[in-house]
Each structure stands twice: as structure tokens, then as C-alpha cells.
Design a protein around this motif. Sequence first.
Motif, mmCIF file in Angstrom:
data_model
loop_
_atom_site.group_PDB
_atom_site.id
_atom_site.type_symbol
_atom_site.label_atom_id
_atom_site.label_comp_id
_atom_site.label_asym_id
_atom_site.label_seq_id
_atom_site.Cartn_x
_atom_site.Cartn_y
_atom_site.Cartn_z
ATOM 1 N N GLN A 1 0.817 -1.207 0.000
ATOM 2 C CA GLN A 1 0.000 0.000 0.000
ATOM 3 C C GLN A 1 0.855 1.262 0.000
ATOM 4 O O GLN A 1 0.510 2.255 -0.645
ATOM 5 C CB GLN A 1 -0.937 0.000 1.206
ATOM 6 C CG GLN A 1 -2.054 -1.012 1.089
ATOM 7 C CD GLN A 1 -2.935 -1.032 2.311
ATOM 8 O OE1 GLN A 1 -2.507 -0.708 3.419
ATOM 9 N NE2 GLN A 1 -4.185 -1.419 2.123
ATOM 10 N N ARG A 2 1.972 1.199 0.721
ATOM 11 C CA ARG A 2 2.831 2.381 0.756
ATOM 12 C C ARG A 2 3.433 2.649 -0.618
ATOM 13 O O ARG A 2 3.524 3.790 -1.064
ATOM 14 C CB ARG A 2 3.931 2.191 1.799
ATOM 15 C CG ARG A 2 4.777 3.444 2.023
ATOM 16 C CD ARG A 2 5.511 3.381 3.341
ATOM 17 N NE ARG A 2 4.631 3.579 4.462
ATOM 18 C CZ ARG A 2 4.510 2.756 5.504
ATOM 19 N NH1 ARG A 2 5.201 1.641 5.526
ATOM 20 N NH2 ARG A 2 3.706 3.032 6.498
ATOM 21 N N LYS A 3 3.811 1.598 -1.313
ATOM 22 C CA LYS A 3 4.338 1.759 -2.670
ATOM 23 C C LYS A 3 3.268 2.340 -3.590
ATOM 24 O O LYS A 3 3.552 3.197 -4.431
ATOM 25 C CB LYS A 3 4.828 0.412 -3.207
ATOM 26 C CG LYS A 3 6.091 -0.100 -2.523
ATOM 27 C CD LYS A 3 6.481 -1.476 -3.020
ATOM 28 C CE LYS A 3 6.906 -1.420 -4.476
ATOM 29 N NZ LYS A 3 7.393 -2.749 -4.949
ATOM 30 N N ALA A 4 2.030 1.889 -3.425
ATOM 31 C CA ALA A 4 0.946 2.387 -4.263
ATOM 32 C C ALA A 4 0.613 3.833 -3.927
ATOM 33 O O ALA A 4 0.367 4.652 -4.820
ATOM 34 C CB ALA A 4 -0.289 1.511 -4.097
ATOM 35 N N ALA A 5 0.600 4.173 -2.644
ATOM 36 C CA ALA A 5 0.235 5.527 -2.229
ATOM 37 C C ALA A 5 1.200 6.575 -2.767
ATOM 38 O O ALA A 5 0.817 7.721 -3.012
ATOM 39 C CB ALA A 5 0.188 5.604 -0.703
ATOM 40 N N LEU A 6 2.452 6.189 -2.986
ATOM 41 C CA LEU A 6 3.451 7.134 -3.476
ATOM 42 C C LEU A 6 3.316 7.409 -4.970
ATOM 43 O O LEU A 6 4.012 8.268 -5.500
ATOM 44 C CB LEU A 6 4.860 6.594 -3.172
ATOM 45 C CG LEU A 6 5.192 6.487 -1.680
ATOM 46 C CD1 LEU A 6 6.505 5.763 -1.471
ATOM 47 C CD2 LEU A 6 5.222 7.861 -1.031
ATOM 48 N N ARG B 1 -7.033 2.101 -8.879
ATOM 49 C CA ARG B 1 -6.506 1.850 -10.222
ATOM 50 C C ARG B 1 -5.078 1.308 -10.176
ATOM 51 O O ARG B 1 -4.472 1.090 -11.220
ATOM 52 C CB ARG B 1 -6.562 3.139 -11.056
ATOM 53 C CG ARG B 1 -7.977 3.617 -11.337
ATOM 54 C CD ARG B 1 -7.998 4.728 -12.382
ATOM 55 N NE ARG B 1 -7.480 5.978 -11.835
ATOM 56 C CZ ARG B 1 -8.262 6.897 -11.246
ATOM 57 N NH1 ARG B 1 -9.559 6.690 -11.136
ATOM 58 N NH2 ARG B 1 -7.750 8.016 -10.776
ATOM 59 N N ARG B 2 -4.542 1.105 -8.985
ATOM 60 C CA ARG B 2 -3.191 0.553 -8.832
ATOM 61 C C ARG B 2 -3.284 -0.915 -8.429
ATOM 62 O O ARG B 2 -3.734 -1.227 -7.305
ATOM 63 C CB ARG B 2 -2.420 1.322 -7.763
ATOM 64 C CG ARG B 2 -1.654 2.537 -8.260
ATOM 65 C CD ARG B 2 -2.517 3.628 -8.757
ATOM 66 N NE ARG B 2 -1.734 4.800 -9.177
ATOM 67 C CZ ARG B 2 -2.293 5.895 -9.642
ATOM 68 N NH1 ARG B 2 -3.613 5.976 -9.759
ATOM 69 N NH2 ARG B 2 -1.545 6.915 -10.012
ATOM 70 N N PRO B 3 -2.880 -1.851 -9.286
ATOM 71 C CA PRO B 3 -2.963 -3.281 -8.959
ATOM 72 C C PRO B 3 -2.232 -3.651 -7.671
ATOM 73 O O PRO B 3 -2.706 -4.504 -6.909
ATOM 74 C CB PRO B 3 -2.320 -3.959 -10.177
ATOM 75 C CG PRO B 3 -2.543 -2.997 -11.297
ATOM 76 C CD PRO B 3 -2.412 -1.637 -10.673
ATOM 77 N N VAL B 4 -1.087 -3.012 -7.427
ATOM 78 C CA VAL B 4 -0.322 -3.356 -6.232
ATOM 79 C C VAL B 4 -1.119 -3.011 -4.979
ATOM 80 O O VAL B 4 -1.040 -3.706 -3.961
ATOM 81 C CB VAL B 4 1.056 -2.645 -6.241
ATOM 82 C CG1 VAL B 4 0.907 -1.140 -6.084
ATOM 83 C CG2 VAL B 4 1.949 -3.205 -5.135
ATOM 84 N N TRP B 5 -1.907 -1.943 -5.046
ATOM 85 C CA TRP B 5 -2.743 -1.568 -3.908
ATOM 86 C C TRP B 5 -3.843 -2.602 -3.687
ATOM 87 O O TRP B 5 -4.183 -2.946 -2.555
ATOM 88 C CB TRP B 5 -3.352 -0.192 -4.138
ATOM 89 C CG TRP B 5 -4.045 0.379 -2.930
ATOM 90 C CD1 TRP B 5 -3.466 0.983 -1.852
ATOM 91 C CD2 TRP B 5 -5.461 0.388 -2.683
ATOM 92 N NE1 TRP B 5 -4.431 1.367 -0.944
ATOM 93 C CE2 TRP B 5 -5.660 1.022 -1.436
ATOM 94 C CE3 TRP B 5 -6.562 -0.061 -3.400
ATOM 95 C CZ2 TRP B 5 -6.926 1.202 -0.884
ATOM 96 C CZ3 TRP B 5 -7.838 0.124 -2.846
ATOM 97 C CH2 TRP B 5 -8.000 0.745 -1.615
#
Length: 306
Positions: free
Chosen positions: A24-29, A47-51
Motif C-alpha cells: 500500500q505504501r508503494k501504491a500511495a506514493l 486503479r493501482r494493482p499493487v494496492w
Amino acid sequence: MDMLLPVLFALGAALSNALATVLQRKAALTVPKSEGLRVGLIADLLRRPVWLVGIVAVITAGVCQAVALATGPITVVQPLFVLELPLALVIAAALLQGRLSRAGWLAVGTVVVGLGVVLFAASPAGNRTQVPMTHWIPAVAVCVVAIAALVVAALRRPEGRGRAACFGLATAISYAMTAALMKTSMHTLDDGGITAFFTTWQTYGFALFGVCALFFLENAMQSGPLVASQPALTLGDACVSLALGITVYAEYVRTGWWLVPQLLGAALIAAGVLALSRLPLARALATEEKEQPGEGTAADAGTTAP
């Protein structure tokens, strides 16, 4: 042996939450920053798959946490979540193909030892299944007022440590209330079945607080450095959950001279969490500067920025 099942499921929840934190932290950035409380933040993250993978991990953690709370006292289950940060950094090191520094491993050990000392010295016990409204009303009221005050304080501050800490503590209180309400809902499900579960107000209460916690967490991640938000979140969740377990569920811990090792253990946890939050690897997860493969050697040296 009575505590083995809740402990194992609590550890599983902590591990799943740690994985979710990294993703989630990677996606939030990757989403645009904003000066205010971003109502559209969740829509951007969807819209971010990693999230989304991170959300699956959150759901897994929720299931594990529900089982843990249904089988053990909140004063045992929730403190184990302080392991989320050490686990998150170990996972992050693996995903980034880096290494956790010797200072990092020492901090991990400090947190683990501190947690062990606290739980041994406190020896939490009690597992009330239902709570009267006379206990719920003041607890919910105090937590809601505290969350509202922290959000207002956060919005009055520019991006930085103060704002991140306020959002982090608001997240911690929301998580603690989610756990407290979830515990009653799980016992209701066990005693009265699915119909009772969906007709008790605690079920909708823990869902609401859970959504709020997720929302505040995403804003905390964008508001400032991890060294500000993570200690507030990690320690705040444990402390508020402990308070709710004692005041709402009538659970108890040892007092008297046992308070001395409890305070010592808490100090070790605080020191370890703060040290972990200062590691380059931890900061790389909370800034737009991504650590590249092979940069684990910098973390391994234990260097930190001013």
C-alpha cells in the motif's frame, strides 16, 4: 495452550498487515499529493494493482485478527501487532533485493524482546464475550472525539512530521476501536449465528472504524516521514487496545512491582520502533526515492539521513 491459537492467528494477522503495508505504501506514493484531506484518494488507489493486492492482504489479516479476538483477550492479541513494522521491513528488504542492516536486526530484536517482556510481566487474562452499553458509550465517545481532534490538528499543519503523527495516531485509535468492536461481533456470530452477527450494531461499528482507519493510514503515508507516523500508529494501537481491553472488556494485567518490567519492555519497544523507522530502508518506503536493487549495502552500513 489456551493462548496458543489466538497468538498464532494474531501473528498471522501481523504478517499479512506487514505485507499490506509494503504494497500500500508503494501504491500511495504513485498518486498525486494534496494539501487537504483527499476524498478521492481511494478512487486513485483502486486503479493501482499493487494496492489491490495489498487489500487482499488486509482482508486476510482481518480474518486472522477476527479469529484471534474470538479466542483470546484483546490485551494479548493487539500488542502482538507491534511486530508489523519489523515484519514489514524484512518483507521490504526481500522485495527490494536489499538487506536489513545490523542496526536494523538489532532494532528488530529489541522490539521482540521488549514485547516478550511486556506480555510476560503483564500476563493479560480475561475473555469477556459481551459488553454492556454502559461500557461502550463512553469508550466510543472518547475515541471518536480523540480521532476528530487529531484529524483537525493534522489538517491545520503543513506536510511533515506533525501532520503524519496526527494521522498516524488517528489511525491507531481507529484500529483499536475496530478490534474492540470486532471482538464482540465475533462472539455474537459464535453464539447467535450469521443473523445475529448482521443485526448487532458492533458489526457495523467495526466496519466503519476499519474504513476510517484505512483512510487515515493512506493520508498518514502521504503526509510525512515514516519516523513520525509509524511509531504513533504502532505504539498508539497497542496502548489504546490495552486501555480498551481493561476498561471495556474487564480484562486485567498484573500490577504492583510487575509494572517495572512492563515499563522497561515498553521502553524497549519504543526504542526499537523508533530505530526501525529511521532506517534508510524504512524511509525508502515513505518517500518518492525508491531504493534500487543492490542499494541494501547502504542500509547494511546503518547510515541515516540527518
